[in-house]
Design an enzyme around this catalytic site. Structure first.
Site, PDB file in Angstrom:
ATOM      1  N   GLU A  46     -90.235  28.550 -17.499  1.00 45.25           N
ATOM      2  CA  GLU A  46     -90.161  30.241 -17.709  1.00 45.25           C
ATOM      3  C   GLU A  46     -91.669  30.493 -18.058  1.00 45.25           C
ATOM      4  O   GLU A  46     -92.284  29.494 -18.659  1.00 45.25           O
ATOM      5  CB  GLU A  46     -89.227  30.475 -19.038  1.00 45.25           C
ATOM      6  CG  GLU A  46     -89.463  31.914 -19.449  1.00 45.25           C
ATOM      7  CD  GLU A  46     -88.212  32.310 -20.442  1.00 45.25           C
ATOM      8  OE1 GLU A  46     -87.552  31.491 -20.922  1.00 45.25           O
ATOM      9  OE2 GLU A  46     -88.067  33.509 -20.504  1.00 45.25           O
ATOM     10  N   ASN A 193     -80.363  36.751 -16.176  1.00 44.62           N
ATOM     11  CA  ASN A 193     -80.064  36.009 -17.133  1.00 44.62           C
ATOM     12  C   ASN A 193     -79.684  36.323 -18.550  1.00 44.62           C
ATOM     13  O   ASN A 193     -79.997  37.511 -18.956  1.00 44.62           O
ATOM     14  CB  ASN A 193     -81.588  35.145 -17.331  1.00 44.62           C
ATOM     15  CG  ASN A 193     -81.527  34.230 -18.544  1.00 44.62           C
ATOM     16  OD1 ASN A 193     -81.321  33.324 -18.349  1.00 44.62           O
ATOM     17  ND2 ASN A 193     -82.192  34.816 -19.749  1.00 44.62           N
ATOM     18  N   GLU A 194     -78.559  35.589 -19.019  1.00 40.02           N
ATOM     19  CA  GLU A 194     -78.185  35.808 -20.523  1.00 40.02           C
ATOM     20  C   GLU A 194     -78.157  37.324 -20.474  1.00 40.02           C
ATOM     21  O   GLU A 194     -78.722  38.156 -21.386  1.00 40.02           O
ATOM     22  CB  GLU A 194     -79.270  35.555 -21.478  1.00 40.02           C
ATOM     23  CG  GLU A 194     -78.983  33.999 -21.484  1.00 40.02           C
ATOM     24  CD  GLU A 194     -79.932  33.290 -22.651  1.00 40.02           C
ATOM     25  OE1 GLU A 194     -80.207  33.877 -23.593  1.00 40.02           O
ATOM     26  OE2 GLU A 194     -79.503  31.968 -22.859  1.00 40.02           O
ATOM     27  N   GLU A 322     -79.439  26.369 -19.014  1.00 41.48           N
ATOM     28  CA  GLU A 322     -80.060  25.789 -20.229  1.00 41.48           C
ATOM     29  C   GLU A 322     -79.622  25.164 -21.072  1.00 41.48           C
ATOM     30  O   GLU A 322     -78.460  25.544 -21.946  1.00 41.48           O
ATOM     31  CB  GLU A 322     -80.762  27.369 -20.790  1.00 41.48           C
ATOM     32  CG  GLU A 322     -81.558  28.316 -19.759  1.00 41.48           C
ATOM     33  CD  GLU A 322     -82.128  29.543 -20.533  1.00 41.48           C
ATOM     34  OE1 GLU A 322     -82.410  29.585 -21.897  1.00 41.48           O
ATOM     35  OE2 GLU A 322     -82.435  30.430 -20.026  1.00 41.48           O
ATOM     36  N   GLN A 371     -87.519  23.244 -21.719  1.00 39.04           N
ATOM     37  CA  GLN A 371     -88.093  23.586 -20.538  1.00 39.04           C
ATOM     38  C   GLN A 371     -89.055  22.505 -20.417  1.00 39.04           C
ATOM     39  O   GLN A 371     -89.920  22.005 -21.029  1.00 39.04           O
ATOM     40  CB  GLN A 371     -88.737  24.838 -20.777  1.00 39.04           C
ATOM     41  CG  GLN A 371     -87.851  26.031 -20.777  1.00 39.04           C
ATOM     42  CD  GLN A 371     -88.681  27.386 -20.751  1.00 39.04           C
ATOM     43  OE1 GLN A 371     -89.637  27.471 -20.393  1.00 39.04           O
ATOM     44  NE2 GLN A 371     -87.674  28.509 -21.451  1.00 39.04           N
TER      45      GLN A 371
HETATM   46  O1  AHR Z   1     -85.445  28.818 -23.229  1.00 35.50           O
HETATM   47  C1  AHR Z   1     -85.786  29.950 -24.161  1.00 35.50           C
HETATM   48  C2  AHR Z   1     -84.908  31.076 -24.060  1.00 35.50           C
HETATM   49  O2  AHR Z   1     -83.837  30.559 -24.307  1.00 35.50           O
HETATM   50  C3  AHR Z   1     -84.505  31.785 -22.789  1.00 35.50           C
HETATM   51  O3  AHR Z   1     -85.569  32.575 -22.153  1.00 35.50           O
HETATM   52  C4  AHR Z   1     -83.338  32.323 -22.951  1.00 35.50           C
HETATM   53  O4  AHR Z   1     -82.569  32.376 -21.526  1.00 35.50           O
HETATM   54  C5  AHR Z   1     -82.668  31.683 -23.807  1.00 35.50           C
HETATM   55  O5  AHR Z   1     -82.068  32.314 -24.845  1.00 35.50           O
END
Ligand code: AHR
Length: 518
Positions: A46, A193-194, A322, A371
């Site tokens: 990210e 996303n989310e 994730e 990540q």
């Molecule tokens: O990985 C960090 C964050 O965690 C991401 O941006 C989000 O999708 C999740 O809450």
């Protein structure tokens, strides 16, 4: 087979009577039904902290081998573990990212504020072309997450045209003008996303409608069918899955949803001071964290049970887009950059989680660790031109043998890892057979104090030799540092022996082991 199992049981009883715990493991090639998708071994990068900027993408003055501004030492390390896909640009960042800001001449790209991650200025120097160049270098498939939270349907649909269309069109012309003749053919496509949180605080009902609308205009162009991935639940939010499955897969309302993207992090217990450190933790904290990490199994089962009521043929993939351990940031670093060290504990979490995914490969067809570089449970940490491989990196190196192999069911009863009044299964295992017939077994012993003895029988596997590798270290808190990068690394494993048809293994405490059986 029956005779072998009888001998095995007698052997197990005998070992117990000598006070040594032994586990009877059966690896059954005869019961193999599913393939472990290589996409389970995916990663997530990210625009956050030093993952992209000062991670993959460095200043021209950085004294490391580079292509444009992409670090090639990082590329080489990631190629070695064969990363099958890379999810980008977020994360929360995805729902405030406007792709048009990240194309064209670098000096003409507008800047923006990365509001989620420290309000730093994003200069958009790493955009669509740079990401896809990186994927080419890594020989990995891109998984792009489009902006639903603050974008528009038009914006997302034009991005797909820019990426995937080869005919005469405004977006094809723009792409060519920016130096790319042929479309890239991006297939994995996230619709937000989310969106229950940073991606728009939506209810599942509202998001389901958004998904229908956005995905209608996310077109398949010749040569590339989109594999559309919906925002999935957070952890145990089973209601999210129920509502989406009902709205998107039911009867005439059915839309094309390739997968649902569940997110689950292993977080230290909140509010308890000192428990969140990546490097300085007690066995009690370790126990609690392993308990949290191992819940991945129960969570996958929970979502799978709901999905199966609507999709008994398991056509919709459960993506775990994730996952990983999320500790306190390293002291002295920007807390919104989520930079954390990575210990043997984290490798045990990675090995256990990947075993869980392998064993659920009928439903889990894709996953991304969060990540890749310098953020959360990273594979690689950098400091200027220096770079280290973390214990977690080595787990992915060992487990790459499972990619696209046939999953072999395993049966065993785990001994307990006991701490005070509580216990956890000490052992987790997965196995597969590759296209050359080699069987690979990955075993994790999370008990920091006791080794485990196993006696293994195989059904429908002919074999003559066993070799192995192990990842362990004297302490669960052990880490690799820029001064001592080789503390936790893979070494040859001598603890597996063939005795007749049996494979006997002594699995060290706090270890991840890979066995290759030919
Ligand atoms: O990985 C960090 C964050 O965690 C991401 O941006 C989000 O999708 C999740 O809450």
């Amino acid at each position: 087979m029956k005779k072998t199992l009888l001998i095995l049981s007698v052997l197990a009883v005998n070992l117990y009577s000598f006070g040594q715990s032994s586990v009877a493991l059966i690896v059954d090639a005869g019961a193999s039904k599913y393939t472990i998708s290589r996409h389970i071994y995916g990663h997530f990068s990210e625009h956050l902290g030093r993952c992209i900027y000062d991670g993959y993408w460095v200043k021209e003055s950085m004294p490391v081998p580079k292509q444009y501004r992409i670090r090639l030492d990082i590329v080489e390390a990631l190629k070695k573990i064969q990363i099958p896909n890379l999810r980008w640009p977020g994360g929360c960042f995805a729902d405030e990212y406007h792709w048009r800001d990240g194309i064209g001449p670098g000096n003409q790209r507008p800047t923006m504020i990365n509001t989620n991650w420290g309000n730093v200025t994003e200069d958009n120097s790493f955009g669509t072309h740079e990401f896809l160049e990186l994927c080419d270098l890594l020989k990995t498939e891109p998984f792009i997450v489009g902006n639903v939270g603050s974008g528009t349907i038009e914006e997302m649909s034009r991005w797909i045209e820019y990426l995937n269309y080869d005919g005469i069109s405004p977006m094809t012309n723009l792409r060519k003008q920016n130096g790319r003749e042929k479309p890239w053919g991006v297939s994995f496509w996230g619709i937000g996303n989310e969106n229950w949180g940073c991606g728009g605080s939506m209810t599942p009902e509202y998001y389901a409608t958004q998904f229908r609308q956005y995905s209608t205009f996310a077109k398949n162009y010749p040569g590339t069918s989109l594999r559309k991935i919906a925002c999935g639940a957070s952890g145990t939010n089973y209601q999210w899955t129920e509502v989406l499955m009902q709205a998107l897969t039911g009867g005439s309302g059915r839309v094309n949803m390739w997968g649902m993207d569940l997110h689950y992090y292993t977080r230290p217990p909140r509010g308890k001071l000192g428990q969140g450190s990546a490097t300085n933790f007690t066995e009690a904290t370790y126990f609690t964290i392993m308990q949290t990490a191992l819940r991945m199994d129960e969570i996958i089962k929970g979502h799978d049970a709901i999905m199966t009521r609507y999709d008994s043929l398991k056509r919709v993939a459960l993506v775990v887009g994730e996952w990983g351990i999320w500790t306190d940031p390293e002291p002295g670093t920007n807390p919104r950059f989520l930079y954390q060290q990575n210990s043997l504990r984290d490798a045990l979490i990675a090995g256990s989680t990947l075993n869980i995914f392998n064993n659920h490969c009928d439903r889990v067809k894709m996953a991304q660790l969060a990540q890749t570089i310098n953020v959360l449970q990273a594979l690689i940490l950098t400091e200027g031109p220096k770079m280290i491989l973390t214990p977690t990196y080595y787990v992915f190196d060992m487990y790459k043998v499972h990619q696209d192999a046939r999953m072999l069911p395993v049966t065993f009863t785990s001994p307990d890892y006991v701490l005070g009044d509580e216990k956890l299964p000490a052992l987790n295992i997965s196995a597969s057979q590759d296209s050359l017939g080699v069987v690979h077994i990955t075993l994790v012993n999370i008990d920091p104090n006791k080794s485990i003895t196993l006696s293994t029988t195989f059904n429908q596997v002919k074999w003559a030799t066993v070799t192995g590798e192990v990842l362990t270290s004297p302490n669960i808190t052990d880490i690799n540092t820029f001064d001592k990068p080789g503390i936790v690394k893979i070494v040859k494993f001598d603890g597996a022996k063939k005795q007749g048809d049996l494979l006997n293994v002594v699995l060290p405490s706090k270890s991840v082991v890979l066995l290759s059986i030919k």
